[in-house]
Design a protein around this motif. Structure first.
Motif, short mmCIF file in Angstrom:
data_model
loop_
_atom_site.label_atom_id
_atom_site.label_comp_id
_atom_site.label_asym_id
_atom_site.label_seq_id
_atom_site.Cartn_x
_atom_site.Cartn_y
_atom_site.Cartn_z
N PRO A 58 0.81 -1.22 0.00
CA PRO A 58 0.00 0.00 0.00
C PRO A 58 0.84 1.27 0.00
O PRO A 58 0.49 2.26 -0.65
N CYS A 72 -5.68 -2.80 2.99
CA CYS A 72 -5.21 -3.11 1.64
C CYS A 72 -6.34 -2.94 0.63
O CYS A 72 -6.16 -2.33 -0.43
N SER A 93 -6.84 0.84 0.05
CA SER A 93 -5.85 1.60 -0.72
C SER A 93 -5.83 1.14 -2.17
O SER A 93 -5.63 1.95 -3.07
#
Lengths: 224, 228
Positions: free
Chosen positions: A174, B158, B161
């Motif tokens: 990320p 996760c 994003s």
């Protein structure tokens, strides 16, 4: 807690200044990776998306090198035992190591980004100010927190060198996504675009969430 | 100890799964654009949701283990994650079949849901290497629990994003506020399939827990016989 963190940090910095184990290796690795990318991509100048991608991949792998070494001295020279015998808060070790890693990454980036802008970057690096340092600082905080956790998890295993990259790469993805997306417009050919705020928000959120988790679980990694 | 209620649970999960597949084939309408291949949805999405739920459950039992230090919670966390990895492989396989049939490619990168699931799967694929690279059993349990907690928090982060990374969404979002724009009959079938898959997961989880527990008891008895 502050004197403990300061003492640990002083010890680690002195160790690094005397042995020069981590930061020079990370810098050298970054520069070699830039050279590898120059030939692997067969491009002499990079800009935009590609420039951001190459920069972030390189910094990520350099960070993995640093994470790998972070706790080795503690384990091999009995630093953990000494720390556990001292009547201090165990979170201090986490804070000190995360600050140390943050410092290492910032030092490496200072050199690596300069070398990158000389070797490969098409547009002038000055157009990326002050956005790039801001993105790098937010990303460094996340890498430092997660890297310290991963390093502490992996150092007690048999296959430390394998476990660190296997765990760190998916966990740090990320950051790479947000970092690369945020820096791509800054490195665009012909003037920097606006810094996309939502990626900064994602980076900030990541830092906060993993910072809280790390403080909550780190003690269990030291218990013995 | 874990064996109690296993028989009715197994019967219930078999019945729910048979009912779900009967509904899929005889009740749910054919999809207007995709035709028959859309039926894989009733397998793929429950698999994915149950796998993600299993990862988060593993994290919750990880927290419980860290707070209590009990071996049982560690076993529960381990088995939940271990089963979810298997379901994850099945999710990726069914997802790729569906992608090939409806989008024409085995893998599509501009799909946040696919990419996020892959990243989560790659992270959890390291659970077992990490766990079994630690020799001391107490440390093994503790470190695995820490991993489970980190991973459990990583799952939603996760997905968020990666979803932000793509503006255009092609992947159907099943559980949004409107029920994904599905007709009621499809949504009902989906819910039955999800319930069946959840029951199957719980049944397998209890089976493996009871087998591990029995094995541990057997080993303890053997040691006692050998020392006597």
């Amino acid at each position: 807690m502050r004197p403990v963190v300061a003492a640990l940090l002083r010890k680690d910095l002195r160790l690094e200044l005397r042995t020069r184990e981590s930061v020079p290796a990370m810098v050298l690795f970054s520069v070699s990776t830039f050279v590898v990318f120059r030939f692997a991509l067969d491009r002499e100048r990079l800009e935009g998306d590609l420039a951001a991608g190459v920069l972030w991949v390189t910094l990520l792998f350099a960070a993995v090198l640093g994470i790998n070494r972070l706790f080795v001295a503690e384990r091999e020279q009995g630093g953990f035992d000494g720390f556990l015998l001292a009547p201090v808060d165990r979170t201090a070790m986490f804070v000190a190591k995360a600050l140390l890693l943050f410092g290492f990454l910032s030092a490496v980036e200072l050199v690596a980004v300069s070398v990158y802008s000389v070797l490969l970057l098409g547009p002038s690096p000055f157009q990326a100010f002050p956005g790039l340092p801001l993105v790098l600082a937010l990303a460094n905080a996340g890498v430092a927190v997660v890297g310290t956790l991963v390093g502490a998890l992996a150092v007690q295993t048999r296959a430390r060198d394998l476990i660190v990259p296997l765990l760190a790469l998916p966990l740090l993805l990320p950051i790479v996504i947000a970092g690369a997306e945020a820096t791509a417009p800054l490195l665009a050919e012909g003037g920097a675009g606006a810094l996309p705020g939502r990626w900064l928000a994602i980076l900030g959120l990541y830092d906060v969430v993993f910072g809280l988790i790390a403080v909550a679980v780190f003690d269990f990694l030291l218990e013995d | 100890m874990y064996g109690r209620g296993l028989k009715p649970l197994s019967i219930a999960s078999v019945a729910a799964l048979i009912g779900a597949f009967a509904l899929v084939f005889f009740y749910a309408p054919l999809d207007a654009d995709q035709g028959f291949i859309q039926k894989i949805f009733y397998l793929h999405v429950p698999l994915a949701l149950v796998a993600l739920g299993g990862f988060v459950t593993g994290g919750v039992y990880g927290i419980k283990h860290l707070r209590s230090g009990s071996r049982e919670h560690d076993m529960k966390s381990y088995v939940a994650i271990h089963l979810s990895i298997i379901l994850g492989v099945a999710t990726l396989a069914t997802g790729m079949i569906w992608a090939k049939a409806s989008w024409g490619a085995w893998w599509v990168w501009d799909e946040p849901t696919l990419v996020a699931f892959l990243i989560v799967f790659l992270l959890y694929a390291c659970y077992q290497p990490l766990r079994f690279a630690i020799e001391d059993p107490d440390r093994q349990m503790r470190y695995a629990a820490v991993f489970a907690v980190i991973g459990g928090a990583f799952v939603p982060l996760c997905f968020m994003s990666v979803r932000f990374a793509q503006a255009a969404l092609v992947h159907p979002r099943v559980l949004d506020q409107t029920g994904g724009g599905m007709p009621g009959s499809m949504f009902f079938t989906f819910l039955v399939a999800l319930a069946g898959m959840t029951l199957l997961f719980v049944t397998l989880w209890k089976f493996e827990l009871s087998s591990k527990h029995a094995r541990a008891q057997l080993a303890a008895l053997r040691r006692r016989v050998a020392s006597a």
